[in-house]
Design a protein around this motif. Sequence first.
Motif, short mmCIF file in Angstrom:
data_model
loop_
_atom_site.label_atom_id
_atom_site.label_comp_id
_atom_site.label_asym_id
_atom_site.label_seq_id
_atom_site.Cartn_x
_atom_site.Cartn_y
_atom_site.Cartn_z
N ALA A 1 18.61 -88.55 -4.76
CA ALA A 1 17.42 -88.11 -4.35
C ALA A 1 16.84 -86.48 -4.87
CB ALA A 1 17.33 -87.95 -2.71
N SER A 2 15.84 -86.15 -4.55
CA SER A 2 15.28 -84.87 -4.84
C SER A 2 15.60 -83.80 -3.74
CB SER A 2 13.91 -84.80 -5.42
OG SER A 2 13.60 -85.46 -6.37
N VAL A 3 15.81 -82.31 -4.10
CA VAL A 3 16.02 -81.38 -3.35
C VAL A 3 15.28 -80.38 -3.40
CG1 VAL A 3 17.91 -79.88 -2.05
CG2 VAL A 3 18.38 -82.14 -2.86
N SER A 4 14.31 -79.84 -2.61
CA SER A 4 13.52 -78.87 -2.70
C SER A 4 13.36 -77.72 -1.64
CB SER A 4 12.07 -79.35 -2.49
OG SER A 4 11.69 -80.43 -3.57
N ALA A 5 13.34 -76.51 -2.18
CA ALA A 5 13.59 -75.31 -1.14
C ALA A 5 12.42 -75.50 0.07
CB ALA A 5 13.45 -74.22 -1.87
N LEU A 6 12.75 -75.38 1.22
CA LEU A 6 11.75 -75.18 2.22
C LEU A 6 10.86 -74.00 2.38
CD1 LEU A 6 10.50 -77.15 3.98
CD2 LEU A 6 12.22 -76.48 5.94
N GLY A 7 11.96 -72.94 1.96
CA GLY A 7 11.63 -71.65 1.98
C GLY A 7 12.36 -70.78 0.98
N PRO A 8 12.30 -69.33 0.82
CA PRO A 8 13.19 -68.86 -0.02
C PRO A 8 14.71 -69.46 0.22
CG PRO A 8 11.85 -67.21 1.18
CD PRO A 8 11.55 -68.51 1.74
N VAL A 9 15.42 -69.64 -0.79
CA VAL A 9 16.63 -70.29 -0.82
C VAL A 9 17.51 -69.54 -1.94
CG1 VAL A 9 18.26 -72.18 -1.24
CG2 VAL A 9 16.26 -72.54 -0.14
N THR A 10 18.93 -69.14 -1.51
CA THR A 10 19.88 -68.83 -2.30
C THR A 10 20.99 -69.86 -2.48
OG1 THR A 10 19.26 -66.39 -1.71
CG2 THR A 10 21.51 -66.87 -2.76
N GLY A 11 21.35 -70.10 -3.61
CA GLY A 11 22.42 -71.22 -3.78
C GLY A 11 23.44 -70.71 -4.80
N LEU A 12 24.67 -71.29 -4.72
CA LEU A 12 25.64 -71.00 -5.64
C LEU A 12 25.79 -72.26 -6.57
CD1 LEU A 12 28.22 -69.25 -6.59
CD2 LEU A 12 29.77 -70.68 -4.76
N THR B 1 27.68 -69.63 -10.03
CA THR B 1 26.60 -68.51 -10.20
C THR B 1 25.65 -68.79 -9.26
OG1 THR B 1 26.98 -68.66 -12.58
CG2 THR B 1 25.14 -67.59 -11.88
N ARG B 2 25.22 -67.41 -8.55
CA ARG B 2 24.30 -67.49 -7.50
C ARG B 2 22.92 -67.38 -8.38
NH1 ARG B 2 25.58 -64.44 -2.51
NH2 ARG B 2 23.22 -63.84 -2.60
N HIS B 3 21.96 -68.35 -7.65
CA HIS B 3 20.47 -68.44 -8.08
C HIS B 3 19.47 -68.27 -6.88
CE1 HIS B 3 17.63 -69.78 -11.41
NE2 HIS B 3 17.14 -70.39 -10.28
N GLU B 4 18.62 -67.68 -7.07
CA GLU B 4 17.48 -67.60 -6.11
C GLU B 4 16.32 -68.60 -6.41
OE1 GLU B 4 17.96 -65.43 -3.71
OE2 GLU B 4 19.58 -64.54 -4.37
N TYR B 5 15.81 -69.26 -5.34
CA TYR B 5 14.72 -70.44 -5.50
C TYR B 5 13.71 -70.07 -4.73
CZ TYR B 5 18.95 -73.29 -7.30
OH TYR B 5 19.77 -73.73 -7.98
N PRO B 6 12.54 -70.00 -5.20
CA PRO B 6 11.31 -69.52 -4.42
C PRO B 6 10.85 -70.87 -3.51
CG PRO B 6 10.54 -70.08 -6.81
CD PRO B 6 12.16 -70.13 -6.60
N PRO B 7 10.32 -70.69 -2.53
CA PRO B 7 9.52 -71.78 -1.70
C PRO B 7 9.09 -72.85 -2.38
CG PRO B 7 8.97 -69.71 -0.60
CD PRO B 7 9.66 -69.39 -2.13
N ASN B 8 9.44 -74.09 -2.22
CA ASN B 8 8.88 -75.26 -2.70
C ASN B 8 9.62 -75.68 -4.17
OD1 ASN B 8 7.16 -75.94 -0.40
ND2 ASN B 8 5.80 -74.43 -1.36
#
Length: 222
Positions: free
Chosen positions: A81-92, A17-24
């Motif tokens: 480890a943790s993973v954070s969005a550096l900017g806007p990110v789209t992920g599957l 499922t596609r998901h949008e992540y905001p910065p940080n």
Amino acid sequence: MGGLGPADRETLSNLGTRHEYPPNDTLLSEGDRTTFVIVLLSGWCTVWTPTDRGGRLMLALRRAGEAVGDMAALDGRPRSASVSALGPVTGLVVPGERFRWFLASRPHANALMTIQLTERLRSADHERRALASMTVLRRLAERLVELADRTGRLEDEAVTIRLPLAQHELAASVGSTREAVAKALRLLREQGLVRTGPGTLAVADLDPLRLLAAGHPHGTET
């Protein structure tokens, strides 16, 4: 993702499922027992772990086409480890059991994942050696060369790196303090090797920076 054929890409896309992540935004948290995988479709992420002093040690940068969270999907252990969005990110977002089925049924995809894991292991070994034996200036030069090779574009006779990477994040990526990295950047500017600006960092001359990263000083001292 880029190494997959059209049929494999379509199959994988249908599993998630596609998901949008905001910065940080936090995509994955260290210690969680979730097993889903996120295939990055656009944007950049930082992989990090907290330090004893309350800061962050940035372990890696991940970009579109790469997968994060795959280790937990494969071995079922807590997130390392943790993973954070550096900017806007789209992920599957792909559930772990579906991701494992995909790799088991697609030998080429399985081979690509093995190559990715091997490259990350080699990189982790190198980072440990660098932290133990390399100066901040040399580690920074190496990181800038890596970023220039991966993301740089030739603009005004310089390789420009455009990433929403703050100076403290750049410091975290080389395992140092912001003050030490600021000093190292100042030395590189004085040597005419880099130029800095809001949201950008331009490498004026990559060759001497590569020499510095390899341990051959270019008139700079730490």
